[in-house]
Enzyme design. Structure first.
Site, PDB file in Angstrom:
ATOM      1  N   THR A 112       0.846  -1.196   0.000  1.00  0.00           N
ATOM      2  CA  THR A 112       0.000   0.000   0.000  1.00  0.00           C
ATOM      3  C   THR A 112       0.882   1.247   0.000  1.00  0.00           C
ATOM      4  O   THR A 112       1.945   1.246   0.604  1.00  0.00           O
ATOM      5  CB  THR A 112      -0.879  -0.025   1.269  1.00  0.00           C
ATOM      6  OG1 THR A 112      -1.690  -1.194   1.209  1.00  0.00           O
ATOM      7  CG2 THR A 112      -1.768   1.201   1.373  1.00  0.00           C
ATOM      8  N   ASP A 134       6.436  -4.015  -0.862  1.00  0.00           N
ATOM      9  CA  ASP A 134       5.749  -3.022  -0.043  1.00  0.00           C
ATOM     10  C   ASP A 134       6.673  -1.830   0.220  1.00  0.00           C
ATOM     11  O   ASP A 134       7.898  -1.956   0.145  1.00  0.00           O
ATOM     12  CB  ASP A 134       5.326  -3.677   1.295  1.00  0.00           C
ATOM     13  CG  ASP A 134       4.059  -3.056   1.851  1.00  0.00           C
ATOM     14  OD1 ASP A 134       3.724  -1.930   1.464  1.00  0.00           O
ATOM     15  OD2 ASP A 134       3.408  -3.713   2.695  1.00  0.00           O
ATOM     16  N   GLY A 135       6.072  -0.703   0.541  1.00  0.00           N
ATOM     17  CA  GLY A 135       6.838   0.498   0.854  1.00  0.00           C
ATOM     18  C   GLY A 135       7.155   0.564   2.339  1.00  0.00           C
ATOM     19  O   GLY A 135       6.859  -0.362   3.098  1.00  0.00           O
ATOM     20  N   ALA A 136       7.761   1.670   2.761  1.00  0.00           N
ATOM     21  CA  ALA A 136       8.046   1.877   4.184  1.00  0.00           C
ATOM     22  C   ALA A 136       8.191   3.380   4.431  1.00  0.00           C
ATOM     23  O   ALA A 136       8.442   4.149   3.504  1.00  0.00           O
ATOM     24  CB  ALA A 136       9.321   1.151   4.595  1.00  0.00           C
ATOM     25  N   ASP A 137       8.032   3.748   5.695  1.00  0.00           N
ATOM     26  CA  ASP A 137       8.187   5.156   6.078  1.00  0.00           C
ATOM     27  C   ASP A 137       9.576   5.436   6.620  1.00  0.00           C
ATOM     28  O   ASP A 137      10.073   6.545   6.509  1.00  0.00           O
ATOM     29  CB  ASP A 137       7.117   5.522   7.108  1.00  0.00           C
ATOM     30  CG  ASP A 137       5.732   5.281   6.534  1.00  0.00           C
ATOM     31  OD1 ASP A 137       5.394   5.941   5.547  1.00  0.00           O
ATOM     32  OD2 ASP A 137       5.013   4.397   7.037  1.00  0.00           O
ATOM     33  N   GLY A 163       3.035   2.048   8.002  1.00  0.00           N
ATOM     34  CA  GLY A 163       1.728   2.453   8.508  1.00  0.00           C
ATOM     35  C   GLY A 163       1.360   3.887   8.183  1.00  0.00           C
ATOM     36  O   GLY A 163       0.341   4.380   8.648  1.00  0.00           O
ATOM     37  N   GLY A 216       0.117   4.807   5.629  1.00  0.00           N
ATOM     38  CA  GLY A 216      -1.177   4.721   4.957  1.00  0.00           C
ATOM     39  C   GLY A 216      -2.205   3.965   5.795  1.00  0.00           C
ATOM     40  O   GLY A 216      -3.256   3.573   5.280  1.00  0.00           O
ATOM     41  N   GLU A 259      -0.647  -5.327   6.053  1.00  0.00           N
ATOM     42  CA  GLU A 259       0.679  -5.421   5.422  1.00  0.00           C
ATOM     43  C   GLU A 259       1.552  -6.416   6.181  1.00  0.00           C
ATOM     44  O   GLU A 259       2.244  -7.242   5.571  1.00  0.00           O
ATOM     45  CB  GLU A 259       1.352  -4.045   5.396  1.00  0.00           C
ATOM     46  CG  GLU A 259       0.672  -3.076   4.441  1.00  0.00           C
ATOM     47  CD  GLU A 259       1.253  -1.675   4.472  1.00  0.00           C
ATOM     48  OE1 GLU A 259       1.291  -1.036   3.418  1.00  0.00           O
ATOM     49  OE2 GLU A 259       1.636  -1.208   5.552  1.00  0.00           O
ATOM     50  N   LYS A 302      13.794   7.874   2.934  1.00  0.00           N
ATOM     51  CA  LYS A 302      13.261   7.018   4.005  1.00  0.00           C
ATOM     52  C   LYS A 302      14.357   6.373   4.856  1.00  0.00           C
ATOM     53  O   LYS A 302      14.059   5.698   5.835  1.00  0.00           O
ATOM     54  CB  LYS A 302      12.409   5.887   3.406  1.00  0.00           C
ATOM     55  CG  LYS A 302      11.305   6.342   2.462  1.00  0.00           C
ATOM     56  CD  LYS A 302      10.209   7.047   3.203  1.00  0.00           C
ATOM     57  CE  LYS A 302       9.030   7.432   2.346  1.00  0.00           C
ATOM     58  NZ  LYS A 302       8.256   6.360   1.824  1.00  0.00           N
TER      59      LYS A 302
HETATM   60  C1  5RP Z   1       1.134   2.119   4.266  1.00  0.00           C
HETATM   61  C2  5RP Z   1       2.600   2.026   4.314  1.00  0.00           C
HETATM   62  C3  5RP Z   1       3.344   2.549   3.129  1.00  0.00           C
HETATM   63  O1  5RP Z   1       4.031   1.493   2.542  1.00  0.00           O
HETATM   64  C4  5RP Z   1       4.288   3.621   3.587  1.00  0.00           C
HETATM   65  O2  5RP Z   1       3.528   4.653   4.223  1.00  0.00           O
HETATM   66  C5  5RP Z   1       5.084   4.217   2.428  1.00  0.00           C
HETATM   67  O3  5RP Z   1       4.248   4.896   1.557  1.00  0.00           O
HETATM   68  P1  5RP Z   1       4.755   5.687   0.289  1.00  0.00           P
HETATM   69  O4  5RP Z   1       5.256   4.681  -0.691  1.00  0.00           O
HETATM   70  O5  5RP Z   1       3.524   6.430  -0.183  1.00  0.00           O
HETATM   71  O6  5RP Z   1       5.844   6.632   0.724  1.00  0.00           O
HETATM   72  O7  5RP Z   1       3.203   1.530   5.232  1.00  0.00           O
HETATM   73  O8  5RP Z   1       0.547   1.727   5.470  1.00  0.00           O
END
Ligand code: 5RP
Length: 235
Positions: free
Chosen positions: A31, A88-91, A102, A104, A110, A128
């Site tokens: 997400t 998956d992505g990450a913050d 999280g 999103g 996830e 990040k």
């Molecule tokens: C969603 C997440 C996303 O993977 C995280 O927020 C990264 O999002 P983006 O790719 O928009 O920077 O953990 O819950």
């Protein structure tokens, strides 16, 4: 860093990740804005015949909507025992490949999907990367609505500063895909992410938190070098 540069890094890393998917694979679909590009690139590869017979497991309503839009067949966790790969992505990502996720509000699903994958591949832009988790981003904690007040008190007792996440272009709090609320918790220091991950999940009323410790296998990083977007793997 300009918004345009961040978009270029996200697209580059998303393309590199989508190119690692092979025909026949069951793929966890993350997400966020970076994985939105991954889903788009997977759809492109299916349409041009480079890829066939993949199935996606979405980690959110957003991922599911995007997968349908881009023609990726979906399955649920009732249909498959394991996933070949989850992207998956990450913050935040620390040097030990531990994550905060999280942003999103999708970290509960996830974590379930990503942990079932043979390979959990994380896609981030270079903004990040952090030396210590919690330095730029709070830890998102999904909480049952009835338990928000006692969980907030318990988080404060642990030294955290919880804030109920509010909606954007929607009055009131963010409601997760599971119907719960999010407390974003700022900690001055997270000396032991593995311990904090367990401690948070032990508070009655907490559904899941956004610390992902010892879960990621591969981190792909999009960056700009000499004005050009490129991708490297974290070693
Ligand atoms: C969603 C997440 C996303 O993977 C995280 O927020 C990264 O999002 P983006 O790719 O928009 O920077 O953990 O819950």
């Amino acid at each position: 860093m300009s918004d345009n540069a961040i978009q270029q890094m996200k697209q580059a890393v998303a393309k590199a990740a989508a190119d690692r998917v092979k025909s026949g694979m069951v793929v966890g679909l993350g997400t966020g804005s970076t994985t939105a590009f991954v889903i788009q690139f997977l759809g492109d590869r299916l349409r041009n015949g480079e890829l066939s017979n993949i199935a996606g497991v979405p980690t959110s309503f957003q991922a599911s909507v995007l997968a349908k839009k881009h023609g990726i067949p979906l399955v649920t966790l009732d249909d498959v025992e394991k996933l070949d790969i989850a992207i998956d992505g990450a913050d935040e990502v620390d040097p030990a490949k531990n994550l905060i996720k999280g942003g999103g509000a999708a970290h509960t699903r996830e974590k379930i999907v990503d942990s079932l994958a043979e390979q959990f591949l994380v896609v981030v832009d270079s903004s990040k990367l952090v030396q210590k988790l919690g330095s730029t981003f709070p830890v998102p904690v999904e909480v049952l609505p009835l338990a928000v007040t006692p969980v907030s008190r318990a988080l404060q007792a642990l030294g955290g500063r919880p804030e109920l996440r509010m909606g954007v272009k929607k009055d009131g709090p963010v409601v997760t895909d599971q119907g719960n609320l999010i407390l974003d918790v700022k900690f001055d220091d997270i000396p032991n992410p593995a311990e904090l991950e367990k401690t948070l999940n032990n508070i009655p009323g907490v559904v899941e938190n956004g610390l992902f410790v010892n879960l990621a296998d591969v981190i792909l990083i999009g960056e700009i070098v000499d004005g050009q977007p490129c991708v490297r793997e974290m070693r």
